[in-house]
Design an enzyme around this catalytic site. Structure first.
Site, PDB file in Angstrom:
ATOM      1  N   SER A 182       7.425  -2.072   3.153  1.00  0.00           N
ATOM      2  CA  SER A 182       8.225  -2.938   4.033  1.00  0.00           C
ATOM      3  C   SER A 182       7.455  -3.277   5.302  1.00  0.00           C
ATOM      4  O   SER A 182       7.527  -4.397   5.806  1.00  0.00           O
ATOM      5  CB  SER A 182       9.528  -2.229   4.412  1.00  0.00           C
ATOM      6  OG  SER A 182      10.264  -1.900   3.255  1.00  0.00           O
ATOM      7  N   GLN A 217      29.966  -1.902 -18.046  1.00  0.00           N
ATOM      8  CA  GLN A 217      31.386  -1.500 -18.040  1.00  0.00           C
ATOM      9  C   GLN A 217      32.171  -2.231 -19.135  1.00  0.00           C
ATOM     10  O   GLN A 217      32.973  -1.627 -19.840  1.00  0.00           O
ATOM     11  CB  GLN A 217      31.988  -1.804 -16.654  1.00  0.00           C
ATOM     12  CG  GLN A 217      33.326  -1.153 -16.404  1.00  0.00           C
ATOM     13  CD  GLN A 217      33.216   0.366 -16.286  1.00  0.00           C
ATOM     14  OE1 GLN A 217      32.141   0.887 -16.024  1.00  0.00           O
ATOM     15  NE2 GLN A 217      34.317   1.050 -16.488  1.00  0.00           N
ATOM     16  N   SER A 221      12.608 -19.671   5.761  1.00  0.00           N
ATOM     17  CA  SER A 221      12.680 -18.204   5.731  1.00  0.00           C
ATOM     18  C   SER A 221      14.112 -17.709   5.553  1.00  0.00           C
ATOM     19  O   SER A 221      14.385 -16.876   4.693  1.00  0.00           O
ATOM     20  CB  SER A 221      12.153 -17.604   7.041  1.00  0.00           C
ATOM     21  OG  SER A 221      10.869 -18.049   7.294  1.00  0.00           O
ATOM     22  N   GLU A 263       0.859  -1.195   0.000  1.00  0.00           N
ATOM     23  CA  GLU A 263       0.000   0.000   0.000  1.00  0.00           C
ATOM     24  C   GLU A 263       0.892   1.241   0.000  1.00  0.00           C
ATOM     25  O   GLU A 263       2.076   1.151   0.329  1.00  0.00           O
ATOM     26  CB  GLU A 263      -0.880   0.009   1.256  1.00  0.00           C
ATOM     27  CG  GLU A 263      -1.836  -1.161   1.299  1.00  0.00           C
ATOM     28  CD  GLU A 263      -2.776  -1.109   2.491  1.00  0.00           C
ATOM     29  OE1 GLU A 263      -2.733  -0.127   3.267  1.00  0.00           O
ATOM     30  OE2 GLU A 263      -3.563  -2.055   2.623  1.00  0.00           O
ATOM     31  N   ARG A 279      35.273  -7.299 -29.399  1.00  0.00           N
ATOM     32  CA  ARG A 279      35.705  -5.890 -29.334  1.00  0.00           C
ATOM     33  C   ARG A 279      37.226  -5.795 -29.174  1.00  0.00           C
ATOM     34  O   ARG A 279      37.799  -6.425 -28.279  1.00  0.00           O
ATOM     35  CB  ARG A 279      35.017  -5.218 -28.132  1.00  0.00           C
ATOM     36  CG  ARG A 279      35.480  -3.826 -27.828  1.00  0.00           C
ATOM     37  CD  ARG A 279      35.008  -2.830 -28.853  1.00  0.00           C
ATOM     38  NE  ARG A 279      35.486  -1.491 -28.551  1.00  0.00           N
ATOM     39  CZ  ARG A 279      35.350  -0.469 -29.376  1.00  0.00           C
ATOM     40  NH1 ARG A 279      34.732  -0.606 -30.545  1.00  0.00           N
ATOM     41  NH2 ARG A 279      35.816   0.716 -29.044  1.00  0.00           N
ATOM     42  N   GLU A 336       9.258  -7.957  -3.521  1.00  0.00           N
ATOM     43  CA  GLU A 336       9.175  -9.161  -2.661  1.00  0.00           C
ATOM     44  C   GLU A 336       9.999  -8.984  -1.386  1.00  0.00           C
ATOM     45  O   GLU A 336      10.617  -9.930  -0.889  1.00  0.00           O
ATOM     46  CB  GLU A 336       9.610 -10.417  -3.421  1.00  0.00           C
ATOM     47  CG  GLU A 336       8.650 -10.755  -4.533  1.00  0.00           C
ATOM     48  CD  GLU A 336       8.057 -12.146  -4.473  1.00  0.00           C
ATOM     49  OE1 GLU A 336       8.293 -12.878  -3.501  1.00  0.00           O
ATOM     50  OE2 GLU A 336       7.348 -12.482  -5.420  1.00  0.00           O
ATOM     51  N   GLY A 337       9.989  -7.766  -0.859  1.00  0.00           N
ATOM     52  CA  GLY A 337      10.778  -7.452   0.327  1.00  0.00           C
ATOM     53  C   GLY A 337      12.127  -6.922  -0.105  1.00  0.00           C
ATOM     54  O   GLY A 337      12.876  -7.610  -0.807  1.00  0.00           O
TER      55      GLY A 337
HETATM   56  C1  LIG Z   1       7.695  -2.828 -10.114  1.00  0.00           C
HETATM   57  C2  LIG Z   1       7.198  -3.267  -8.770  1.00  0.00           C
HETATM   58  C3  LIG Z   1       6.345  -4.371  -8.706  1.00  0.00           C
HETATM   59  C4  LIG Z   1       5.802  -4.748  -7.469  1.00  0.00           C
HETATM   60  N1  LIG Z   1       4.883  -5.776  -7.425  1.00  0.00           N
HETATM   61  C5  LIG Z   1       4.184  -5.973  -6.270  1.00  0.00           C
HETATM   62  C6  LIG Z   1       3.062  -6.874  -6.238  1.00  0.00           C
HETATM   63  O1  LIG Z   1       2.731  -7.538  -7.219  1.00  0.00           O
HETATM   64  N2  LIG Z   1       2.343  -6.975  -5.088  1.00  0.00           N
HETATM   65  C7  LIG Z   1       2.669  -6.270  -3.964  1.00  0.00           C
HETATM   66  O2  LIG Z   1       1.974  -6.406  -2.955  1.00  0.00           O
HETATM   67  N3  LIG Z   1       3.740  -5.412  -3.948  1.00  0.00           N
HETATM   68  C8  LIG Z   1       4.485  -5.253  -5.078  1.00  0.00           C
HETATM   69  N4  LIG Z   1       5.554  -4.369  -5.084  1.00  0.00           N
HETATM   70  C9  LIG Z   1       5.846  -3.594  -3.886  1.00  0.00           C
HETATM   71  C10 LIG Z   1       7.176  -3.932  -3.248  1.00  0.00           C
HETATM   72  O3  LIG Z   1       7.114  -5.179  -2.601  1.00  0.00           O
HETATM   73  C11 LIG Z   1       7.522  -2.771  -2.289  1.00  0.00           C
HETATM   74  O4  LIG Z   1       7.877  -1.676  -3.119  1.00  0.00           O
HETATM   75  C12 LIG Z   1       8.650  -3.110  -1.351  1.00  0.00           C
HETATM   76  O5  LIG Z   1       8.225  -4.063  -0.413  1.00  0.00           O
HETATM   77  C13 LIG Z   1       9.187  -1.876  -0.615  1.00  0.00           C
HETATM   78  O6  LIG Z   1       8.153  -1.121  -0.064  1.00  0.00           O
HETATM   79  P1  LIG Z   1       8.126   0.460  -0.300  1.00  0.00           P
HETATM   80  O7  LIG Z   1       8.228   0.692  -1.764  1.00  0.00           O
HETATM   81  O8  LIG Z   1       6.930   0.996   0.396  1.00  0.00           O
HETATM   82  O9  LIG Z   1       9.440   0.999   0.363  1.00  0.00           O
HETATM   83  P2  LIG Z   1       9.620   1.447   1.900  1.00  0.00           P
HETATM   84  O10 LIG Z   1       9.055   0.403   2.793  1.00  0.00           O
HETATM   85  O11 LIG Z   1       9.120   2.850   2.045  1.00  0.00           O
HETATM   86  O12 LIG Z   1      11.197   1.445   2.030  1.00  0.00           O
HETATM   87  C14 LIG Z   1      12.008   2.522   1.580  1.00  0.00           C
HETATM   88  C15 LIG Z   1      13.447   2.191   1.949  1.00  0.00           C
HETATM   89  O13 LIG Z   1      13.575   2.066   3.379  1.00  0.00           O
HETATM   90  C16 LIG Z   1      14.124   0.795   3.699  1.00  0.00           C
HETATM   91  N5  LIG Z   1      13.517   0.305   4.934  1.00  0.00           N
HETATM   92  C17 LIG Z   1      12.202   0.321   5.286  1.00  0.00           C
HETATM   93  N6  LIG Z   1      12.040  -0.217   6.497  1.00  0.00           N
HETATM   94  C18 LIG Z   1      13.258  -0.600   6.937  1.00  0.00           C
HETATM   95  C19 LIG Z   1      13.746  -1.212   8.117  1.00  0.00           C
HETATM   96  N7  LIG Z   1      12.929  -1.591   9.096  1.00  0.00           N
HETATM   97  N8  LIG Z   1      15.062  -1.455   8.219  1.00  0.00           N
HETATM   98  C20 LIG Z   1      15.908  -1.107   7.217  1.00  0.00           C
HETATM   99  N9  LIG Z   1      15.514  -0.509   6.069  1.00  0.00           N
HETATM  100  C21 LIG Z   1      14.203  -0.272   5.928  1.00  0.00           C
HETATM  101  C22 LIG Z   1      13.778  -0.102   2.519  1.00  0.00           C
HETATM  102  O14 LIG Z   1      14.665  -1.212   2.433  1.00  0.00           O
HETATM  103  C23 LIG Z   1      13.937   0.855   1.357  1.00  0.00           C
HETATM  104  O15 LIG Z   1      15.274   0.961   1.005  1.00  0.00           O
HETATM  105  C24 LIG Z   1       6.164  -4.036  -6.292  1.00  0.00           C
HETATM  106  C25 LIG Z   1       7.054  -2.970  -6.376  1.00  0.00           C
HETATM  107  C26 LIG Z   1       7.563  -2.566  -7.598  1.00  0.00           C
HETATM  108  C27 LIG Z   1       8.495  -1.384  -7.631  1.00  0.00           C
END
Ligand SMILES: Cc1cc2nc3c(=O)[nH]c(=O)nc-3n(C[C@H](O)[C@H](O)[C@H](O)COP(=O)(O)OP(=O)(O)OC[C@H]3O[C@@H](n4cnc5c(N)ncnc54)[C@H](O)[C@@H]3O)c2cc1C
Length: 379
Positions: free
Chosen positions: A131, A335, A312, A126, A267, A362-363
């Site tokens: 995360s 590169q 896990s 959402e 190359r 996927e996390g």
């Molecule tokens: C192209 C694409 C396809 C996707 N497909 C799906 C799908 O089919 N279904 C679905 O449900 N989701 C999907 N996702 C969502 C994806 O799983 C999330 O983008 C991802 O889990 C990260 O969540 P966020 O983007 O909200 O980042 P955030 O949670 O806002 O994280 C931002 C940054 O902070 C870091 N961070 C956050 N919390 C912590 C912590 N506790 N400790 C250390 N670092 C942290 C993260 O690692 C990241 O670097 C997709 C995303 C993309 C870009």
């Protein structure tokens, strides 16, 4: 210990490899540029038995093991990771039904998904809960023998094309993990609307969207598991789908190595093929070494999933290592290609853009390290 694939696995690998070489790879640059959804190619993957592979044979599916799923995923991703992400999103969306569906639900919905070419999406993320999955806000309110869903999902792969969404909602956001509940939602339920397709950096053939749920009435018969079990269902799903993500990343990296090797032999600089320079050879050697390690970690974690134990930590090892490797290997491929690598005339810049996503979805790889650390602390 036997590292050899059996005859059935070799045949499956060959089918996926030919499909990737003959049908996916030639179309990949075009779909990357247009950002269109390659429906016919995805349909063809299903016809060949390479999509929706987690549906057990009892329910009309091909019922591949996790190891077999990883074998085909690496091959498909060699051709195009955007298309492969679309193919894999089907299994991601179906897995909660395989894991938590009642016998009656499996009989109806897995058979439905196996009978024809269908597209499925997994709706967990959402705008304010990526995360932090337990922080999800999409509300489910009980109303007689229905639930009413309100809220927004984002980043949903196959979002604009899916026939069925697996949706994670909360009965009470203040209870976090304990309030999460999972549903199957046919995409034509009134109140579901699709946002515009995201204009992404890479994996542009996959269809990624925001999905809005506005007073969507879902029959209670479409709830997966009990109220409050949704978080566990989502985590168990991801434990099982992370090995194929490792395989997807390995396919991207292997393509980058293949392209780099061929280019380095052709190359010339200073009168010699650049493959003759030790500095270039070391880049290629590191690529090959880390790709092999990615594959081994991935297949080990898939083997653990197939044995039914907890996987896990190893799923996270595989996802994190293989996707970090893909990022490094594709960057190194650019590169090796020098200036040519930085243009769309050559295939490696796409691989680099595509690889970046692997460290995020996927996390994220930070979250994988959290999972690994948590498991280590338990020990
Ligand atoms: C192209 C694409 C396809 C996707 N497909 C799906 C799908 O089919 N279904 C679905 O449900 N989701 C999907 N996702 C969502 C994806 O799983 C999330 O983008 C991802 O889990 C990260 O969540 P966020 O983007 O909200 O980042 P955030 O949670 O806002 O994280 C931002 C940054 O902070 C870091 N961070 C956050 N919390 C912590 C912590 N506790 N400790 C250390 N670092 C942290 C993260 O690692 C990241 O670097 C997709 C995303 C993309 C870009």
């Amino acid at each position: 210990m036997d590292f050899a694939l059996n005859d059935d696995q070799l045949a499956l690998q060959e089918t996926a490899r030919r499909f990737a070489q003959n049908e996916i790879a030639p179309a990949a640059a075009g779909f990357d540029q247009s950002g269109e959804f390659p429906r016919d190619i995805i349909r063809r993957s299903w016809e060949l038995g390479l999509a929706s592979t987690c549906i057990p044979q009892d329910h009309g599916g091909v019922g591949l093991s996790s190891v077999e799923s990883c074998i085909i995923t690496e091959e498909l991703a060699w051709g195009c990771s955007g298309m492969t992400t679309s193919i894999m999103a089907n299994d991601l969306g179906l897995m909660p039904i395989v894991i938590a569906g009642s016998e009656a639900q499996k009989k109806e919905w897995l058979a439905w998904a196996a009978a024809e070419f269908r597209l499925i999406a997994f709706c967990l993320s959402e705008p304010n809960a990526g995360s932090d999955v337990a922080g999800l806000q999409l509300r489910a309110e009980k109303d007689g023998d229905h639930y009413v869903l309100n809220g927004t999902k984002c980043w949903i792969t196959n979002g604009g094309v899916a026939d069925l969404y697996t949706v994670f909602a909360t009965l009470d956001p203040t209870t976090r993990h304990n309030g999460v509940v999972a549903f199957m939602c046919p995409s034509d339920l009134p109140g579901i609307t699709k946002g515009k397709k995201e204009d992404k950096m890479g994996q542009r053939a996959s269809d990624t969207r925001v999905i809005h749920f506005d007073n969507v009435r879902v029959p209670a018969a479409l709830r997966l598991g009990q109220e409050g079990e949704g978080f566990k269902i989502a985590m168990r799903t991801l434990d099982r789908t992370r090995p194929p993500i490792g395989a997807l990343a390995t396919g991207i990296a292997r393509r980058a190595l293949d392209e780099s090797l061929a280019y380095a032999k052709e190359r010339k600089a200073f009168g010699f093929p650049i493959a003759g320079f030790q500095a270039v050879q070391f880049i290629l050697a590191d690529m090959a070494k880390d790709i092999e390690a990615s594959r081994l970690l991935t297949l080990q974690s898939a083997w653990m999933v197939d044995r039914g134990g907890r996987a896990s930590k190893h799923s996270s090892f595989a996802k994190c290592f293989a996707t970090d490797t893909a990022m490094r290997v594709t960057t190194d491929a650019v590169q090796v290609f020098g200036g040519n690598g930085y243009t769309k005339e050559y295939p490696v810049e796409k691989l680099m853009r595509d690889a970046k996503l692997m460290q995020i979805y996927e996390g994220t790889n930070q979250i994988q390290r959290l999972v690994i650390a948590r498991e280590l602390m338990k020990g």
